[in-house]
Design an enzyme around this catalytic site. Structure first.
Site, PDB file in Angstrom:
ATOM      1  N   ASP A  40      11.772 -15.600 -46.347  1.00 35.56           N
ATOM      2  CA  ASP A  40      11.313 -16.986 -46.192  1.00 35.56           C
ATOM      3  C   ASP A  40      10.328 -17.127 -45.029  1.00 35.56           C
ATOM      4  OD1 ASP A  40      12.543 -18.282 -48.321  1.00 35.56           O
ATOM      5  OD2 ASP A  40      14.382 -18.676 -47.204  1.00 35.56           O
ATOM      6  N   ALA A  77      25.453 -31.279 -34.202  1.00 33.56           N
ATOM      7  CA  ALA A  77      26.309 -30.108 -34.001  1.00 33.56           C
ATOM      8  C   ALA A  77      25.797 -28.912 -34.785  1.00 33.56           C
ATOM      9  CB  ALA A  77      27.744 -30.434 -34.410  1.00 33.56           C
ATOM     10  N   ARG A  78      25.299 -29.157 -36.003  1.00 33.47           N
ATOM     11  CA  ARG A  78      24.766 -28.045 -36.807  1.00 33.47           C
ATOM     12  C   ARG A  78      23.470 -27.517 -36.203  1.00 33.47           C
ATOM     13  NH1 ARG A  78      25.451 -25.089 -41.186  1.00 33.47           N
ATOM     14  NH2 ARG A  78      23.831 -24.827 -42.773  1.00 33.47           N
ATOM     15  N   LYS A  96      22.459 -19.224 -49.345  1.00 34.74           N
ATOM     16  CA  LYS A  96      21.736 -18.270 -48.498  1.00 34.74           C
ATOM     17  C   LYS A  96      22.611 -17.685 -47.380  1.00 34.74           C
ATOM     18  CE  LYS A  96      17.025 -19.903 -49.225  1.00 34.74           C
ATOM     19  NZ  LYS A  96      15.761 -20.299 -48.577  1.00 34.74           N
ATOM     20  N   GLY A 143      19.580 -25.748 -42.357  1.00 38.40           N
ATOM     21  CA  GLY A 143      20.137 -24.896 -43.406  1.00 38.40           C
ATOM     22  C   GLY A 143      19.498 -23.517 -43.416  1.00 38.40           C
ATOM     23  N   GLY A 144      19.713 -22.792 -44.513  1.00 38.93           N
ATOM     24  CA  GLY A 144      19.232 -21.416 -44.605  1.00 38.93           C
ATOM     25  C   GLY A 144      17.735 -21.271 -44.439  1.00 38.93           C
ATOM     26  N   ARG A 157      20.273 -34.032 -39.054  1.00 39.04           N
ATOM     27  CA  ARG A 157      21.079 -35.247 -39.158  1.00 39.04           C
ATOM     28  C   ARG A 157      22.345 -35.103 -38.325  1.00 39.04           C
ATOM     29  NH1 ARG A 157      25.243 -36.449 -42.271  1.00 39.04           N
ATOM     30  NH2 ARG A 157      24.957 -34.534 -43.480  1.00 39.04           N
TER      31      ARG A 157
END
Length: 279
Positions: A110, A164-165, A73, A138-139, A161
């Site tokens: 989405d 940082a992301r 994505k 995520g996407g 989890r």
């Protein structure tokens, strides 16, 4: 799948893995009901390089467009010439449209699917009524967060989890967003009004901190009643399943790919039958 000719309009869904996807069953049911000369196919490139090659080939008129699922994505957005504002805000795209001049347009549906799913399965739940927690970064999580912020949700808390992301997503979205590591989930859940799971796998988190009337959604639809949704139901929370979101995002995708709104058939029943056949 309906009969189609050599002049059929071809579209599809791309991801890896892709065999589990219900999108072909949903779109081909709409195609058959509308009597279109068209077909919708699943595609599974080996890796990102394979996805890039597929998009280049589609620019030559091979496909009308592609729905895009994990893990492509974010790459889909990067490859597009003309991303819409929603996809830019989300930082990902789940729909690529290929034009006759070779241009590639990116869209994100989405978020529309998420909001439509809540309206269908938890109609009494006002998403603007308090903080939303999103599990994952995520996407799909990006699109959900962007749509909710655009709709006026007062706060979005991203739990991932890898913190940082989550922080990267918060930086991209700006606005009233906060990042939490999975180990801090209890703090993120405190007083939350809505919980959306956009992560794949992992243990079911304790729901104790949620408000008693909070609504819980799981974007995953295999199984349809996930462990999270079963736990939420047992605690008395209204729930929303991932199949409803899948259908909700598929409706504007179908219109973009085939030039008309999907016909009014019970496509949820079609999807459930496809799930049963797959086992």
């Amino acid at each position: 799948m309906s009969a189609f000719s050599g002049a059929a309009r071809v579209a599809g869904v791309v991801g890896r893995p892709i065999a589990h996807s219900l999108s072909p069953a949903i779109h081909n049911a709409w195609i058959a009901a509308a009597g279109l000369d068209a077909v919708y196919v699943p595609l599974a490139p080996e890796d990102e390089a394979g996805f890039d090659r597929l998009v280049r080939a589609c620019r030559g008129g091979v496909l009308a467009g592609l729905n895009v699922t994990a893990p492509f994505k974010e790459r889909a957005l990067a490859l597009a010439d003309d991303p819409d504002p929603v996809a830019l805000r989300a930082g990902s795209a789940n729909l690529l449209i290929f034009h006759a001049d070779g241009a590639c347009e990116a869209r994100s549906t989405d978020g529309q699917g998420l909001i439509a799913a809540f309206a269908e399965q938890a109609p009494g739940h006002d998403l603007m009524g308090g903080p939303t927690v999103i599990l994952g970064a995520g996407g799909a999580a990006r699109a959900a967060a962007a749509a909710l912020l655009d709709a006026g949700v007062p706060e979005v808390r991203i739990v991932n989890r890898t913190q940082a992301r989550a922080e990267e997503l918060v930086f991209h979205l700006k606005g009233p967003t906060h990042a939490f590591a999975l180990a801090e989930a209890a703090r993120a859940f405190d007083g939350a009004w809505t919980l959306v799971n956009a992560a794949v796998g992992g243990p079911t988190p304790p729901l104790d901190g949620l408000r008693p009337d909070a609504a819980v959604m799981d974007m995953n639809y295999r199984p349809l009643r996930t462990g999270l949704l079963r736990a939420a139901e047992a605690a008395g929370h209204p729930t929303v399943d991932g199949l409803s979101m899948l259908i909700g995002q598929a409706q504007p995708s179908f219109e973009a790919l085939f030039g008309q709104a999907p016909p009014a058939i019970d496509v949820r029943a079609v999807a459930l039958e496809a799930m049963e056949r797959a086992g």
